[in-house]
Write an enzyme that holds these catalytic residues in place. Structure first.
Site, PDB file in Angstrom:
ATOM      1  N   HIS A 186      -0.016  -1.076  -0.637  1.00 44.85           N
ATOM      2  CA  HIS A 186      -1.335  -0.685  -1.139  1.00 44.85           C
ATOM      3  C   HIS A 186      -2.371  -1.043  -0.081  1.00 44.85           C
ATOM      4  O   HIS A 186      -2.497  -2.203   0.305  1.00 44.85           O
ATOM      5  CB  HIS A 186      -1.659  -1.385  -2.454  1.00 44.85           C
ATOM      6  CG  HIS A 186      -3.013  -1.017  -3.005  1.00 44.85           C
ATOM      7  ND1 HIS A 186      -3.214   0.097  -3.797  1.00 44.85           N
ATOM      8  CD2 HIS A 186      -4.232  -1.594  -2.850  1.00 44.85           C
ATOM      9  CE1 HIS A 186      -4.484   0.185  -4.137  1.00 44.85           C
ATOM     10  NE2 HIS A 186      -5.121  -0.833  -3.564  1.00 44.85           N
ATOM     11  N   CYS A 187      -3.084  -0.049   0.407  1.00 42.83           N
ATOM     12  CA  CYS A 187      -4.056  -0.251   1.480  1.00 42.83           C
ATOM     13  C   CYS A 187      -5.456  -0.312   0.880  1.00 42.83           C
ATOM     14  O   CYS A 187      -5.944   0.697   0.342  1.00 42.83           O
ATOM     15  CB  CYS A 187      -3.957   0.886   2.502  1.00 42.83           C
ATOM     16  SG  CYS A 187      -5.103   0.714   3.890  1.00 42.83           S
TER      17      CYS A 187
END
Length: 352
Positions: A186-187
């Site tokens: 998850h960025c």
């Protein structure tokens, strides 16, 4: 009369405890009752192929404060990244274009065209990686034997957050509140997960950032050199032979730093853009190399962390060709090069 030989009590107890007991469990995938000769914490259904963990319990939903904090964190990082990209684009054009146009009109027009292409490519890939779905699992029938055919849920597990089947190589993201197929990570800078649907767009965004930052650093360094005030080294000309190399270096740094006070606002912006572009380029290059190495191995970041000693696929350039969807002529050349390397490795191992 000979008395019968009595067996020790310990031996009798061992015989009693060695009698196997059947263990029953219910498959969450098809609802069939499974019987095992011995207890196992993880078992697989022989009909639908679903994998069940015996000690798996339902997870409580995240608190409201935790969800709000993750949402605010993502919005903050997205805002910072968008403002930085706009500042680099607008500030770079404002600070560089007079110097480039002073060289020649062709250089100025060429610089503006390259800047516009790189900016459009970077912003477009960023928007696609940010707003495109990371890859939600497809809806599949589960829970009842008549509806579930044989091997319909092969290697599926049950997500205790979503209360739904989770396909292989899928992970649940607590920020996006969904399971993501082939989830890499998850960025927070894109406010989205990197998964099967937007992974290639994310890597293209990293490539465009590296190229754009390299071009911005080169242009700002060139422009800074053109407008930098003249630097004088009075101590070096008089006693150059008696000074050590460290003292000469300190004198050069002091003279250059002293001349920086005479820079205009355009010059200060150029210096900041040069350092910022080089720093971002170094960090994104490391991340890009890491992503390409995982793609080459046929793996993802989360799968690499969960099972570092297990290989999820065959290594080779064919993984990169399949990932980017290269045209047939390019893919044919790359695959031929990969096969040649593989044959050389096999022949070398045989010789050893």
């Amino acid at each position: 009369m000979v008395e019968p030989e009595q067996r020790p009590l310990q031996e009798v107890e061992q015989c009693v405890t060695s009698i196997p007991e059947d263990h029953e469990a219910m498959c969450w995938g098809c609802g069939l009752r499974l019987v095992f000769a011995s207890y196992s914490p993880v078992y697989k259904c022989g009909w639908c192929g679903a994998v069940t963990q015996s000690n798996q319990t339902a997870r409580k939903p995240d608190s409201v404060c935790f969800s709000h904090w993750r949402r605010l964190r993502d919005r903050f990082f997205v805002t910072v990244l968008i403002l930085f990209m706009l500042f680099v684009i607008c500030g770079g054009v404002w600070a560089v274009y007079p110097i480039v146009f002073s060289v020649s009109k062709f250089c100025g027009v060429f610089h503006c065209m390259v800047t516009a292409i790189l900016a459009a490519f970077t912003i477009t890939s960023y928007c696609l990686a940010s707003f495109k779905s990371a890859g939600a699992p497809t809806n599949i029938r589960w829970g009842s034997y008549p509806m579930v055919a044989k091997n319909d849920l092969e290697n599926y597990t049950f997500c205790t957050y979503c209360n739904k089947p989770k396909p292989p190589r899928a992970h649940h993201c607590r920020s996006c509140k969904m399971c993501v197929v082939d989830m890499d990570h998850h960025c927070p800078f894109i406010g989205n997960c990197v998964g099967a649907s937007n992974h290639h767009v994310f890597v293209i965004f990293l490539i465009s950032v590296v190229i754009s930052c390299a071009y911005a650093a080169g242009m700002t360094i060139y422009a800074s050199y053109q407008i930098w005030p003249s630097v004088e080294f009075p101590d070096l000309s008089s006693s150059r032979q008696s000074m050590s190399s460290m003292k000469i270096l300190l004198e050069i740094i002091t003279a250059v730093a002293g001349s920086a006070f005479f820079l205009s606002a355009r010059g200060l912006v150029l210096v900041y853009l040069a350092f910022a572009s080089l720093s971002v380029n170094a960090g994104i290059s490391v991340l890009l190399c890491q992503q390409l190495s995982y793609i080459y191995e046929g793996n993802t970041y989360l799968n690499h962390l969960s099972s570092q000693n297990a290989m999820h696929g065959e290594r080779g350039l064919h993984n990169i060709v399949r990932f980017f969807g290269c045209p047939y002529p390019i893919s044919r050349v790359l695959l031929r090069y990969s096969n040649v390397d593989k044959l050389q490795d096999n022949s070398g191992s045989k010789l050893l």
